[in-house]
Design a protein around this motif. Structure first.
Motif, PDB file in Angstrom:
ATOM      1  N   SER A  54       0.714  -1.059  -0.093  1.00 26.85           N
ATOM      2  CA  SER A  54      -0.107   0.131  -0.151  1.00 26.85           C
ATOM      3  C   SER A  54       0.771   1.313   0.020  1.00 26.85           C
ATOM      4  N   SER A  55       2.120   1.136   0.739  1.00 23.28           N
ATOM      5  CA  SER A  55       2.980   2.423   0.544  1.00 23.28           C
ATOM      6  C   SER A  55       3.380   2.833  -0.850  1.00 23.28           C
ATOM      7  N   ILE A  56       3.662   1.592  -1.783  1.00 22.64           N
ATOM      8  CA  ILE A  56       3.831   1.802  -3.111  1.00 22.64           C
ATOM      9  C   ILE A  56       2.883   2.343  -3.787  1.00 22.64           C
ATOM     10  N   SER A  57       1.674   1.947  -3.574  1.00 27.46           N
ATOM     11  CA  SER A  57       0.478   2.721  -4.359  1.00 27.46           C
ATOM     12  C   SER A  57       0.257   4.148  -3.797  1.00 27.46           C
ATOM     13  N   GLU A  58       0.548   4.204  -2.697  1.00 21.24           N
ATOM     14  CA  GLU A  58       0.257   5.765  -1.989  1.00 21.24           C
ATOM     15  C   GLU A  58       1.287   6.672  -2.669  1.00 21.24           C
ATOM     16  N   LEU A  59       2.441   5.934  -2.809  1.00 25.28           N
ATOM     17  CA  LEU A  59       3.672   6.843  -3.526  1.00 25.28           C
ATOM     18  C   LEU A  59       3.193   7.569  -4.828  1.00 25.28           C
TER      19      LEU A  59
END
Lengths: 283, 173
Positions: free
Chosen positions: A67-72
């Protein structure tokens, strides 16, 4: 032998049914009345909770990194919007600090030690969620050894998400306010209207289709309008005053036209909980 | 046979793993799984138990006993209401044993058996929850919003995991 075994099977089934009913009744009664489950259950839950962490920690970590990648991806836009908000917030924060200080001094003058608004926070991580459609319940990694007590309110992000339903030594269960059983979301709340009047009431349920909390039986004449903020009132027990619940989305008459029914949009996204805060009242 | 094989430890470990995975899946994908219009509950524990019945051959695994243990953990740790799944899981194992005696187990008949099992698990769980006032959902709403989506999810998981789990059981034997 065949005839005999059929009868025996019937007896076994009936006995199992009766035992099942009895166990369910007992455990529901224990859950409603006692502050902690029986010692054996607590012990078992603690051991299971510890083993669960072996599975849950890597799984949650994995989902966190995905999810942190998609939030990036939408960080840039968000950053611009947030910058604006931050400059406004700094102002509010300074004012808040001054007021809090003033409040403390005033309290000292009138020798008031703890009022309803005072609470300390225990932050906890969500280990797992009940895989059942009937209970919106999560297990968190703090228990009675960290000071968690049954019925304490639980918050996440900016608002209220539920209450502690069962406390073990090292983990506890949180019933979310989306849960629609008889006791999950009955919080005493109050609304301050635009004209400055305070309306008290109790949350009465959750409308799953619209994702809104409902509040019945309000008989006040004060006009409640859309956007009014709903906070806990601190009346009747362990919930401190002033925890943010949400905003009024719609006020309408109830089925008989005698009282008002409110629909409240919750402050937090209740489907995505990772870190929660347990509010502990000083008593 | 059973006492000498790796199944003796592998089966309970897998069972516990599946039990915890159910909870973790529900937590991680809660935004997608628990929508009001369609609630999907993963039942990997049931999948593991059913797979044991399908693949055990002449290894007599005490599946029903382990199913009761898994049900007890499920009740105490996840729901907090004891006496529901502790009976449902062994019942499902028993039911599968009955069905396997009539239908020789392969991929497709396994899918059929699993369909029946998930229906039984969800329906009995629903009835129990209605009884202790955990829910007040009408039966028809239950069929549409919970049973249907749950069956879809679990049958999909069965299709995806059938061959991996069979490989695991063969490796454990």
């Amino acid at each position: 032998m065949q005839k005999f075994s059929f009868n025996r099977r019937l007896v076994i089934i009936i006995v199992c049914l009766i035992v099942s009913f009895a166990l369910m009744t007992v455990s529901v009664a224990v859950r409603n009345k006692r502050s902690t489950p029986p010692l054996i259950q607590q012990f078992g839950n603690d051991i299971v909770g510890l083993t669960d962490r072996i599975v849950a920690l890597p799984a949650n970590g994995l989902s966190g990194s995905v999810s942190s990648i998609s939030e990036l991806l939408n960080t840039y836009q968000e950053n611009q919007q947030l910058k604006k908000q931050v400059s406004e917030l700094a102002q509010t924060k300074v004012r808040d600090q001054t007021l809090a200080k003033e409040n403390k001094q005033l309290k000292q003058q009138v020798k008031l030690n703890d009022s309803l608004t005072d609470y300390s926070a225990i932050s906890a991580a969500v280990i797992t969620r009940t895989p059942s459609s009937w209970q919106n319940q999560v297990v968190i990694n703090k228990g009675s050894s960290a000071g968690v007590v049954k019925n304490m309110p639980v918050m996440s992000g900016s608002g209220l998400v539920g209450r502690i339903a069962e406390v073990n030594k090292t983990n506890s269960k949180v019933e979310l306010i989306t849960d629609n059983n008889d006791s999950a979301n009955r919080f005493a709340v109050q609304i301050t209207t635009k004209s400055g009047k305070t309306v008290n009431g109790v949350l009465s349920g959750f409308n799953a289709d619209s994702g809104q909390i409902t509040m019945n039986n309000i008989t006040t004449k004060a006009k409640i309008s859309k956007g009014d903020k709903v906070v806990t009132s601190g009346l009747g027990g362990v919930t401190p005053k002033g925890l943010y619940v949400g905003q009024v989305a719609k006020a309408s008459g109830d089925d008989y036209g005698l009282s008002t029914k409110l629909y409240i949009t919750p402050a937090t996204d209740l489907s995505d909980l990772n870190i929660v805060t347990v509010a502990v009242t000083k008593q | 046979m059973y006492r000498l094989s790796k199944l003796r430890f592998g089966f309970p470990i897998g069972l516990l793993l599946m039990l915890f995975l159910d909870g973790s899946i529900s937590q991680i994908f809660s935004a997608h799984l628990f929508r009001p219009s369609a609630t999907m509950v993963s039942h990997l524990v049931v999948l593991w138990l059913i797979a044991a019945v399908l693949f055990e051959d002449q290894y007599d695994i005490p599946i029903a006993r382990w199913a009761a243990a898994a049900g007890a953990i499920f009740d105490l740790y996840y729901t907090g209401i004891f006496g529901v799944y502790v009976f449902i899981f062994p019942l499902v194992v028993y039911l599968t044993r009955l069905l396997v005696a009539y239908i020789s187990p392969n991929f497709l008949s396994g899918l059929l058996i699993y369909f029946i099992d998930i229906t039984v698990v969800e329906t009995l769980g629903y009835l129990a929850s209605r009884m202790v006032h955990l829910t007040s959902m009408a039966g028809s709403t239950f069929l549409v919003t919970t049973l249907g989506p749950t069956l879809a999810l679990n049958l999909a998981l069965f299709v995806v995991l059938y061959f991996p789990i069979r490989w695991v059981y063969n490796w454990l034997k």
